[in-house]
Motif scaffolding. Structure first.
Motif, PDB file in Angstrom:
ATOM      1  N   LEU A 178      27.732  45.971 -13.785  1.00 12.08           N
ATOM      2  CA  LEU A 178      27.135  47.112 -13.094  1.00 12.08           C
ATOM      3  C   LEU A 178      25.616  47.041 -13.072  1.00 12.08           C
ATOM      4  N   LEU A 200      21.048  52.583 -12.130  1.00 11.91           N
ATOM      5  CA  LEU A 200      22.001  51.781 -11.368  1.00 11.91           C
ATOM      6  C   LEU A 200      21.407  51.375 -10.020  1.00 11.91           C
ATOM      7  N   ARG A 205      31.394  51.655  -9.143  1.00 13.31           N
ATOM      8  CA  ARG A 205      30.003  51.917  -8.769  1.00 13.31           C
ATOM      9  C   ARG A 205      29.900  53.202  -7.942  1.00 13.31           C
ATOM     10  N   ASP A 257      33.457  47.905  -7.143  1.00  8.75           N
ATOM     11  CA  ASP A 257      32.819  48.723  -6.105  1.00  8.75           C
ATOM     12  C   ASP A 257      33.247  50.182  -6.221  1.00  8.75           C
ATOM     13  N   GLY A 291      27.701  56.389  -8.964  1.00  4.24           N
ATOM     14  CA  GLY A 291      26.513  56.578  -8.139  1.00  4.24           C
ATOM     15  C   GLY A 291      26.066  58.028  -8.072  1.00  4.24           C
TER      16      GLY A 291
END
Length: 343
Positions: free
Chosen positions: A224, A254, A199, A196, A203
């Motif tokens: 991912l 993503l 990510r 997390d 992001g």
């Protein structure tokens, strides 16, 4: 693609043509041109198969496109101007390249630089307990990342394989990088740890993962990108011949925003094209001391009045980082005979 040299006048004419095409791509829709191509549109290079690119348009549809020869080599992440074919659906021609904000290159088998990924915001270097991390290799990565002006990030993967003592020892080795501004994330795909946080870092950015074979980069990419196989099938259909993407650089969106470029062949960077000033940017902790030696031609090899030696004695520089800097500097200067070394 031909390697012929262009004159200054030819380059200027090509540049004017590309500027004109970029302007038209954002304006009113013109009629198809004389060779049957449709209106000029902007798009994103998703994959490069050499003779053809896969372009994603602003609606998310994929097209197989040829490339005008005067554009040179393009890469995943490039923004382009292209025209759909009036004769065949899903096919087009790339006619202009939109200015890049960054470009990662590597030498091909002939030693010529080849673009790998464009418009990157971030490169994450993936490490693991095995294979044994090499600070010298890591420093090479970070110099190359600094040279193209993007954010560097360290990801220590497979931390579930470490006991408490080994984990503490490895983190201590990597602490100097955190202290000079490189974020360090701990991750484990198998234990679902740190994903997390990774990510969140990726992001909203265009990112690239690099690392030695065996560090688990592919497993992180899979974690991912849960819909990666679906994307691969769509891209393969767009190529028209079922080509798979595992052997070519491919851009994926993503789920939480941002893009990830997967480059299976990039495990290290060559530094032959990096100038000494760019090398210095890869060692930010040395910057306050460079140029402050007593002698302008100081080689930082024990000369009196060496500012780097003084900083080392004060504990302001980690010895192995200075060793890496001097080793890389010697390699670069060896490829530039007759060029004076900066201090």
């Amino acid at each position: 693609m031909t390697n012929r040299r262009l004159t200054q006048r030819q380059r200027a004419r090509i540049q004017r043509q590309q500027d004109h095409r970029r302007e038209r791509a954002g304006g009113p829709t013109p009629a198809p041109d004389e060779v049957g191509l449709g209106p000029e549109r902007t798009g994103l290079v998703i994959a490069n198969y050499g003779v053809a690119l896969i372009i994603e348009d602003d609606e998310g549809d994929l097209y197989r496109c040829a490339v005008r020869q005067n554009l040179g080599r393009l890469a995943c992440g490039d923004r382009v101007v292209w025209q759909p074919s009036g004769a065949e659906e899903g096919v087009g021609v790339v006619v202009a390249l939109i200015e890049r904000r960054s470009l990662l290159t590597r030498p091909d088998y002939r030693g010529q630089l080849r673009p790998v990924a464009a418009n990157l915001d971030e490169v994450a270097v993936v490490l693991a307990p095995e294979p044994e991390p090499s600070e010298y290799l890591l420093d090479r990565y970070l110099v190359a990342i600094a040279a193209i002006g993007v954010q560097g990030l360290l990801v220590l993967n497979k931390v579930d394989l470490l006991d408490a003592a080994a984990r503490a020892a490895l983190l201590e080795r990597l602490e100097p990088y955190r202290q000079i501004g490189y974020p360090l994330l701990l991750a484990s795909n198998r234990a679902e740890q740190g994903l997390d946080e990774l990510r969140a870092w990726l992001g909203g950015r265009v990112s690239l993962l690099v690392g030695q074979s065996g560090v688990g980069k592919s497993s992180l990419v899979q974690a991912l990108l849960p819909e990666r196989e679906i994307r691969i099938q769509a891209i393969s259909q767009a190529t028209g011949h079922g080509a798979h993407t595992t052997t070519t650089s491919t851009l994926y969106h993503l789920p939480g925003g941002g893009d990830l470029i997967d480059t299976p062949g990039v495990r290290s960077f060559e530094l032959g094209e990096i100038i000494p000033d760019a090398l210095d940017r890869g060692f930010p902790e040395l910057t306050p001391h460079l140029g402050r030696c007593r002698f302008s031609d100081c080689r930082h090899q024990g000369e009196p009045g060496c500012a780097l030696a003084a900083a080392l004695a004060r504990g302001e520089i980690v010895p192995r980082r200075l060793d890496s800097y001097l080793r890389l500097r010697a390699e670069l200067m060896a490829t530039r005979p007759g060029r004076p070394a900066s201090s």
